[in-house]
Write a protein that holds these residues in place. Sequence first.
Motif, PDB file in Angstrom:
ATOM      1  N   ALA A 124       0.835  -1.203   0.000  1.00  0.00           N
ATOM      2  CA  ALA A 124       0.000   0.000   0.000  1.00  0.00           C
ATOM      3  C   ALA A 124       0.870   1.254   0.000  1.00  0.00           C
ATOM      4  CB  ALA A 124      -0.913  -0.008   1.226  1.00  0.00           C
ATOM      5  N   PRO A 125       0.403   2.339  -0.596  1.00  0.00           N
ATOM      6  CA  PRO A 125       1.162   3.600  -0.549  1.00  0.00           C
ATOM      7  C   PRO A 125       1.366   4.059   0.890  1.00  0.00           C
ATOM      8  CG  PRO A 125      -0.621   3.718  -2.158  1.00  0.00           C
ATOM      9  CD  PRO A 125      -0.847   2.470  -1.360  1.00  0.00           C
TER      10      PRO A 125
ATOM     11  N   TYR B  75      36.776  -4.084   5.344  1.00  0.00           N
ATOM     12  CA  TYR B  75      37.471  -3.296   4.328  1.00  0.00           C
ATOM     13  C   TYR B  75      36.423  -2.702   3.404  1.00  0.00           C
ATOM     14  CZ  TYR B  75      40.251  -2.487   0.049  1.00  0.00           C
ATOM     15  OH  TYR B  75      40.841  -1.947  -1.077  1.00  0.00           O
ATOM     16  N   TYR B  76      36.486  -1.387   3.236  1.00  0.00           N
ATOM     17  CA  TYR B  76      35.566  -0.686   2.349  1.00  0.00           C
ATOM     18  C   TYR B  76      36.275  -0.463   1.020  1.00  0.00           C
ATOM     19  CZ  TYR B  76      32.807   0.182   6.548  1.00  0.00           C
ATOM     20  OH  TYR B  76      32.065   0.027   7.691  1.00  0.00           O
ATOM     21  N   PHE B  77      35.730  -1.033  -0.042  1.00  0.00           N
ATOM     22  CA  PHE B  77      36.360  -0.878  -1.351  1.00  0.00           C
ATOM     23  C   PHE B  77      36.514   0.607  -1.697  1.00  0.00           C
ATOM     24  CE2 PHE B  77      34.369  -5.139  -1.924  1.00  0.00           C
ATOM     25  CZ  PHE B  77      35.504  -5.852  -2.285  1.00  0.00           C
ATOM     26  N   PRO B  78      37.679   1.020  -2.158  1.00  0.00           N
ATOM     27  CA  PRO B  78      37.858   2.434  -2.521  1.00  0.00           C
ATOM     28  C   PRO B  78      37.144   2.808  -3.804  1.00  0.00           C
ATOM     29  CG  PRO B  78      39.851   1.176  -2.987  1.00  0.00           C
ATOM     30  CD  PRO B  78      38.929   0.254  -2.256  1.00  0.00           C
ATOM     31  N   ALA B  79      36.798   1.840  -4.649  1.00  0.00           N
ATOM     32  CA  ALA B  79      36.090   2.119  -5.893  1.00  0.00           C
ATOM     33  C   ALA B  79      34.587   2.173  -5.632  1.00  0.00           C
ATOM     34  CB  ALA B  79      36.402   1.044  -6.933  1.00  0.00           C
ATOM     35  N   ALA B  80      33.925   3.181  -6.189  1.00  0.00           N
ATOM     36  CA  ALA B  80      32.472   3.324  -6.040  1.00  0.00           C
ATOM     37  C   ALA B  80      31.788   2.427  -7.060  1.00  0.00           C
ATOM     38  CB  ALA B  80      32.062   4.775  -6.237  1.00  0.00           C
ATOM     39  N   HIS B  81      31.428   1.239  -6.648  1.00  0.00           N
ATOM     40  CA  HIS B  81      30.818   0.269  -7.546  1.00  0.00           C
ATOM     41  C   HIS B  81      29.822  -0.573  -6.761  1.00  0.00           C
ATOM     42  CE1 HIS B  81      33.476  -2.335  -5.433  1.00  0.00           C
ATOM     43  NE2 HIS B  81      33.398  -3.344  -6.279  1.00  0.00           N
ATOM     44  N   ALA B  82      29.288  -1.611  -7.406  1.00  0.00           N
ATOM     45  CA  ALA B  82      28.229  -2.407  -6.779  1.00  0.00           C
ATOM     46  C   ALA B  82      28.668  -3.032  -5.467  1.00  0.00           C
ATOM     47  CB  ALA B  82      27.749  -3.498  -7.745  1.00  0.00           C
ATOM     48  N   GLY B  83      29.953  -3.317  -5.324  1.00  0.00           N
ATOM     49  CA  GLY B  83      30.456  -3.929  -4.101  1.00  0.00           C
ATOM     50  C   GLY B  83      30.511  -3.000  -2.912  1.00  0.00           C
ATOM     51  N   SER B  84      30.156  -1.739  -3.111  1.00  0.00           N
ATOM     52  CA  SER B  84      30.189  -0.788  -1.997  1.00  0.00           C
ATOM     53  C   SER B  84      28.872  -0.026  -1.859  1.00  0.00           C
ATOM     54  CB  SER B  84      31.348   0.200  -2.185  1.00  0.00           C
ATOM     55  OG  SER B  84      31.258   0.875  -3.423  1.00  0.00           O
ATOM     56  N   ILE B  85      27.778  -0.642  -2.284  1.00  0.00           N
ATOM     57  CA  ILE B  85      26.487   0.030  -2.167  1.00  0.00           C
ATOM     58  C   ILE B  85      26.049   0.128  -0.705  1.00  0.00           C
ATOM     59  CG2 ILE B  85      25.708  -0.701  -4.453  1.00  0.00           C
ATOM     60  CD1 ILE B  85      23.914  -2.785  -3.027  1.00  0.00           C
ATOM     61  N   ILE B  86      25.225   1.111  -0.438  1.00  0.00           N
ATOM     62  CA  ILE B  86      24.530   1.227   0.843  1.00  0.00           C
ATOM     63  C   ILE B  86      23.107   0.736   0.612  1.00  0.00           C
ATOM     64  CG2 ILE B  86      23.774   2.730   2.707  1.00  0.00           C
ATOM     65  CD1 ILE B  86      26.812   2.500   2.454  1.00  0.00           C
ATOM     66  N   ASN B  87      22.782  -0.376   1.234  1.00  0.00           N
ATOM     67  CA  ASN B  87      21.439  -0.932   1.129  1.00  0.00           C
ATOM     68  C   ASN B  87      20.668  -0.575   2.399  1.00  0.00           C
ATOM     69  OD1 ASN B  87      19.237  -2.377   0.211  1.00  0.00           O
ATOM     70  ND2 ASN B  87      20.299  -4.333   0.060  1.00  0.00           N
ATOM     71  N   VAL B  88      19.414  -0.954   2.452  1.00  0.00           N
ATOM     72  CA  VAL B  88      18.611  -0.683   3.643  1.00  0.00           C
ATOM     73  C   VAL B  88      17.851  -1.930   4.063  1.00  0.00           C
ATOM     74  CG1 VAL B  88      18.278   1.767   3.134  1.00  0.00           C
ATOM     75  CG2 VAL B  88      16.595   0.099   2.301  1.00  0.00           C
ATOM     76  N   ALA B  89      17.561  -2.019   5.342  1.00  0.00           N
ATOM     77  CA  ALA B  89      16.463  -2.843   5.808  1.00  0.00           C
ATOM     78  C   ALA B  89      15.245  -1.939   5.798  1.00  0.00           C
ATOM     79  CB  ALA B  89      16.728  -3.365   7.211  1.00  0.00           C
ATOM     80  N   GLY B  90      14.115  -2.451   5.356  1.00  0.00           N
ATOM     81  CA  GLY B  90      12.954  -1.575   5.218  1.00  0.00           C
ATOM     82  C   GLY B  90      11.654  -2.296   5.454  1.00  0.00           C
ATOM     83  N   VAL B  91      10.567  -1.536   5.423  1.00  0.00           N
ATOM     84  CA  VAL B  91       9.243  -2.083   5.692  1.00  0.00           C
ATOM     85  C   VAL B  91       8.234  -1.566   4.681  1.00  0.00           C
ATOM     86  CG1 VAL B  91       9.567  -2.444   8.170  1.00  0.00           C
ATOM     87  CG2 VAL B  91       8.753  -0.244   7.345  1.00  0.00           C
ATOM     88  N   GLY B  92       7.207  -2.371   4.467  1.00  0.00           N
ATOM     89  CA  GLY B  92       6.054  -1.985   3.670  1.00  0.00           C
ATOM     90  C   GLY B  92       4.803  -2.554   4.293  1.00  0.00           C
ATOM     91  N   ILE B  93       3.687  -1.884   4.061  1.00  0.00           N
ATOM     92  CA  ILE B  93       2.389  -2.346   4.566  1.00  0.00           C
ATOM     93  C   ILE B  93       1.655  -3.053   3.434  1.00  0.00           C
ATOM     94  CG2 ILE B  93       0.153  -1.620   5.497  1.00  0.00           C
ATOM     95  CD1 ILE B  93       1.573   0.786   6.752  1.00  0.00           C
ATOM     96  N   LEU B  94       1.132  -4.228   3.706  1.00  0.00           N
ATOM     97  CA  LEU B  94       0.418  -4.991   2.687  1.00  0.00           C
ATOM     98  C   LEU B  94      -0.878  -4.294   2.296  1.00  0.00           C
ATOM     99  CD1 LEU B  94       1.577  -7.661   1.536  1.00  0.00           C
ATOM    100  CD2 LEU B  94       2.502  -7.062   3.772  1.00  0.00           C
ATOM    101  N   GLU B  95      -1.153  -4.292   1.004  1.00  0.00           N
ATOM    102  CA  GLU B  95      -2.379  -3.675   0.487  1.00  0.00           C
ATOM    103  C   GLU B  95      -3.615  -4.304   1.111  1.00  0.00           C
ATOM    104  OE1 GLU B  95      -4.362  -0.958  -1.247  1.00  0.00           O
ATOM    105  OE2 GLU B  95      -2.402  -1.129  -2.240  1.00  0.00           O
ATOM    106  N   THR B  96      -3.523  -5.589   1.460  1.00  0.00           N
ATOM    107  CA  THR B  96      -4.666  -6.332   1.994  1.00  0.00           C
ATOM    108  C   THR B  96      -4.688  -6.367   3.525  1.00  0.00           C
ATOM    109  OG1 THR B  96      -3.361  -8.356   1.727  1.00  0.00           O
ATOM    110  CG2 THR B  96      -4.893  -7.789  -0.039  1.00  0.00           C
ATOM    111  N   SER B  97      -3.880  -5.538   4.173  1.00  0.00           N
ATOM    112  CA  SER B  97      -3.817  -5.544   5.636  1.00  0.00           C
ATOM    113  C   SER B  97      -5.195  -5.329   6.263  1.00  0.00           C
ATOM    114  CB  SER B  97      -2.864  -4.447   6.122  1.00  0.00           C
ATOM    115  OG  SER B  97      -2.961  -4.275   7.525  1.00  0.00           O
ATOM    116  N   ASP B  98      -5.506  -6.141   7.268  1.00  0.00           N
ATOM    117  CA  ASP B  98      -6.738  -5.964   8.040  1.00  0.00           C
ATOM    118  C   ASP B  98      -6.549  -4.955   9.167  1.00  0.00           C
ATOM    119  OD1 ASP B  98      -8.202  -7.828   6.562  1.00  0.00           O
ATOM    120  OD2 ASP B  98      -7.504  -9.503   7.800  1.00  0.00           O
ATOM    121  N   ASN B  99      -5.329  -4.502   9.359  1.00  0.00           N
ATOM    122  CA  ASN B  99      -5.020  -3.637  10.498  1.00  0.00           C
ATOM    123  C   ASN B  99      -4.093  -2.503  10.063  1.00  0.00           C
ATOM    124  OD1 ASN B  99      -5.186  -2.892  13.150  1.00  0.00           O
ATOM    125  ND2 ASN B  99      -4.204  -4.727  13.973  1.00  0.00           N
ATOM    126  N   PRO B 100      -4.492  -1.696   9.058  1.00  0.00           N
ATOM    127  CA  PRO B 100      -3.584  -0.693   8.494  1.00  0.00           C
ATOM    128  C   PRO B 100      -3.164   0.398   9.470  1.00  0.00           C
ATOM    129  CG  PRO B 100      -5.811  -0.402   7.647  1.00  0.00           C
ATOM    130  CD  PRO B 100      -5.803  -1.695   8.388  1.00  0.00           C
TER     131      PRO B 100
END
Length: 359
Positions: free
Chosen positions: A124-125, A262-287
């Motif tokens: 859900a948005p 060790y943090y790769f000095p090259a800015a490439h896929a091996g040094s991305i910043i990812n996230v843990a995140g959340v989303g609410i289901l469109e069908t949630s009974d308890n929005p």
Amino acid sequence: MQLLTQVQRAPRNWTLMLAASVTLLLAACQPIQPVSPATATDAPSAESIASDTLVVYSGRSENLVAPIIEQFSEATGIEVEVRYAGTSEMAATLLEEGANSPADVFFSQDGGALGELSQAGLLAPLPDEVLDQVPANLHGDNWVGISGRARVLVYNNEELTEAELPADVWGLTEPEWSGRVGWAPSNASFQTFITAMRVLEGEERAQEWLEAMIANDAQTYEGNSPIVEAVAAGEISVGLTNHYYLYRFLAEQGEDFSARNYYFPAAHAGSIINVAGVGILETSDNPDAAQQFVEYLLSEDAQQYFANETFEYPLIAADIKVPEILLPLDQIATPELDLTELDDLRGTLELLQAAGALE
């Protein structure tokens, strides 16, 4: 205090998950077989769950997030049921369940799985006042990053110095690293790293890297923690992982633990910043309760929890104290990448199997 029900981790079955990703949107993935703290029974059906119970499907480990979920329950009086499994397995389960899922919230280990569910129309948005709390490249329209994690190369610091390490992940395909590198192709964070490589360097280059790593006898592990342990034990010299796994070992075993990041000095896929995140289901009974949960995870208390207890980066603008052991985000060479571009989990799973990284 309301009851906080926790459900044990389900076993992984990567072959079934991959097959399901190619057909019927992962529908053949095996269902979760949870266990109640009181009795060993199957998970309750949607009909048997009280309408005021918040159901969270968590791709994050129980030992990492159970305390903050319990804090939420205590602070709000909202009863929470949590089902744990790997992020990719949990995303597959949600795709299989579709509109029949009892889940209200998906708590993901990475942004890629959230993007996959978003593409499938299952989330859900979220309101702007929630999304605007984190940088624009760390959320979609219907999911939001909660904590940040950097991709790193963990290395045995009794065997190697940083000067001996490669500038990027391509250096790991050289003969000198044969049999010395650990990776976890079944891990969601690794899969998102591969998705990032596909976006940044193209499909052919990503397949070329995977095949070169396999030819160089990369050692396969089930997850990040086993990689860090293997590096410290001298089983392998280096391993691809997320930054925070090392810090738990250092906190428990002290500075004599024989591994460092060790943090790769090259800015490439091996040094991305990812996230843990959340989303609410469109069908949630308890929005309403679901939105309270999302807002709580973005509160200063919860953000400080992630910084102190899981050694992850807080994402909100508030003055959250970060442990000195963490390298500041602005000192990490990262590629320009919007995490909403990492939504093709199925394509990555197909590539991993085609290359022979997943069996």
